[in-house]
Design a protein around this motif. Structure first.
Motif, PDB file in Angstrom:
ATOM      1  N   HIS A  88      19.281  97.326  39.377  1.00 44.64           N
ATOM      2  CA  HIS A  88      19.380  95.871  39.311  1.00 44.64           C
ATOM      3  C   HIS A  88      18.246  95.186  40.088  1.00 44.64           C
ATOM      4  CE1 HIS A  88      21.059  91.876  39.231  1.00 44.64           C
ATOM      5  NE2 HIS A  88      20.930  91.823  40.543  1.00 44.64           N
ATOM      6  N   LEU A  89      18.067  95.582  41.344  1.00 41.46           N
ATOM      7  CA  LEU A  89      17.103  94.878  42.198  1.00 41.46           C
ATOM      8  C   LEU A  89      15.661  95.126  41.760  1.00 41.46           C
ATOM      9  CD1 LEU A  89      18.754  95.433  45.697  1.00 41.46           C
ATOM     10  CD2 LEU A  89      18.633  93.296  44.404  1.00 41.46           C
ATOM     11  N   LYS A  90      15.416  96.246  41.076  1.00 41.66           N
ATOM     12  CA  LYS A  90      14.048  96.582  40.683  1.00 41.66           C
ATOM     13  C   LYS A  90      13.778  96.347  39.207  1.00 41.66           C
ATOM     14  CE  LYS A  90      13.328  97.929  44.867  1.00 41.66           C
ATOM     15  NZ  LYS A  90      12.574  97.043  45.771  1.00 41.66           N
ATOM     16  N   ARG A  91      14.661  95.635  38.503  1.00 42.88           N
ATOM     17  CA  ARG A  91      14.477  95.504  37.054  1.00 42.88           C
ATOM     18  C   ARG A  91      13.213  94.734  36.683  1.00 42.88           C
ATOM     19  NH1 ARG A  91      17.746  91.627  38.798  1.00 42.88           N
ATOM     20  NH2 ARG A  91      18.307  89.787  37.607  1.00 42.88           N
ATOM     21  N   GLY A  92      12.670  93.959  37.637  1.00 46.47           N
ATOM     22  CA  GLY A  92      11.410  93.257  37.392  1.00 46.47           C
ATOM     23  C   GLY A  92      10.224  94.205  37.222  1.00 46.47           C
ATOM     24  N   THR A  93      10.380  95.471  37.599  1.00 48.51           N
ATOM     25  CA  THR A  93       9.265  96.421  37.447  1.00 48.51           C
ATOM     26  C   THR A  93       9.258  97.051  36.061  1.00 48.51           C
ATOM     27  OG1 THR A  93      10.509  98.329  38.290  1.00 48.51           O
ATOM     28  CG2 THR A  93       9.329  97.015  39.910  1.00 48.51           C
TER      29      THR A  93
END
Lengths: 209, 184
Positions: free
Chosen positions: B65-70
């Motif tokens: 969830h927290l890294k989905r921007g990558t």
């Protein structure tokens, strides 16, 4: 905590989905703005900057460092993506430009002047001030990369350091009166290497996720 | 079959990033049983209790969830998901003193766990909430345990929707840090 309850939280949270590349670009902009102001507020630009910009040596100095900053920034952004294959070829172009610059200088200048061109007038200050100008870009880049998920945090930090160091070098070049590619290939590179190492050390701790 | 799943999951993720909560829930609900199967298999190897596996599942979900921007929506989702899972699973197990020496399989190719026995978690919810500050704690409690939406939570706490969203995102980051600490 129940996993279903956690999923309720995750689907409700719409924050943090900004693409990493956008964050890196923003970090570049913040870093440039801050360090340009820092340069102008402290040591200032060289008085003959406009005339100097027309000379090939100064064009080389700024062009090489800017190209390296953009290339290293692109690699750093990739390093923040989990599972991304890291390719070093973006760094080959600036390395080639540096080699060509040094080669051209050796061809056009008499061997007797190589020593003074290499040592320049302000080598120690250059090695000191490039890291100073890199503090803001490095902080901004590390902060952006903290939203990433690097497979290797130390390596991602080192590329961020290389990007910040070369950006700082491109800004320092506005002040620096030592224009020989021999000077750039030695003292600038040492300054950038210090920032690269610092980025690697910081990254190992700060970029773990 | 796997290609179909890859396309479907990638589609859900794209819609999730555009703000489609239903698509996101479908994705996370599809991922979770597979993740659970992987984590339980690992914990079985070490003789660790299944409750430990559930903590690992939650840690990996938080990381996804927290890294989905990558994740680049133009690329396939499977390799990205596997890389996140592999990194976080190994990291999480290592912190618990377990050494992973066999390669971690691809999440997208893993079969779902057979639901044997109750799914238990070790990190008690009150302990997790205890690590959060106000108003994050109230917001997390309201949305997860009490099943309220953002608007309702905002009204009840006398905050704006935006402030609740910001605090929720911070709370999830804090939660990821708490999982990292508790298992050390």
């Amino acid at each position: 905590m129940k996993t279903d309850d956690l999923i309720d939280l995750l689907v409700t949270d719409t924050g943090g989905a900004t693409p990493l590349a956008g964050r890196i670009r923003a970090a570049f902009a913040i870093g440039v703005a801050f360090s340009v102001l820092l340069l102008l507020a402290t040591i200032g630009a060289r008085p003959d900057l406009v005339a100097a910009l027309a000379t090939p040596r100064v064009q080389f100095k700024i062009g090489f460092t800017l190209l390296l900053a953009l290339s290293a920034g692109a690699v750093a952004a990739r390093a923040g993506v989990p599972g991304a294959r890291l390719r070093a070829w973006p760094l080959a172009l600036p390395a080639l430009v540096l080699a060509l610059g040094v080669g051209a200088e050796l061809v056009v200048s008499p061997p007797g002047t190589w020593g003074t061109r290499l040592v320049g007038a302000h080598a120690a200050f250059c090695v000191f001030f490039i890291p100073v100008l890199s503090i803001a870009p490095l902080a901004a880049l590390i902060r952006a990369l903290r939203e990433g998920a690097p497979d290797n945090p130390g390596r991602a930090g080192a590329f961020a350091g290389l990007a910040a160091g070369s950006l700082a070098a491109a800004i320092y070049a506005w002040h620096c009166p030592d224009d020989s590619p021999l000077f750039v290939a030695s003292w600038y590179v040492i300054g950038m290497a210090i920032v690269t190492a610092a980025g690697g050390i910081i990254g190992r701790r700060a970029l773990r996720w | 079959m796997i290609d179909g799943r890859e396309r479907e999951w990638a589609d859900w993720m794209r819609r999730a990033i555009d703000g489609d909560a239903d698509a996101y829930r479908r994705l996370l609900t599809a991922i979770t049983p597979r993740l659970r199967a992987m984590a339980r298999r690992r914990c079985d190897q070490f003789g660790a209790p299944p409750s430990e596996a559930e903590d690992v599942v939650q840690e990996v979900l938080l990381a996804i969830h927290l890294k989905r921007g990558t994740w680049d929506p133009a690329r396939p989702l499977g390799p990205w998901l596997s890389a996140i899972t592999r990194n976080k699973l190994i990291d999480s197990l290592r912190r618990r003193g377990r050494v992973v020496n066999a390669p971690v399989e691809d999440l997208i190719e893993t079969l779902e766990a057979e639901e044997t026995g109750a799914i238990t978690d070790r990190l008690d919810v009150e302990r997790v909430l205890g690590g959060l500050r106000d108003p994050q704690r109230d917001i997390v409690r309201s949305i997860s345990l009490e099943g309220r939406g953002v608007r309702e939570t905002a009204e009840r706490l006398g905050m704006s929707d935006g402030a609740v969203r910001v605090a929720l995102h911070r709370a999830l980051k804090a939660l990821a840090a708490i999982y990292g600490r508790e298992s050390r």
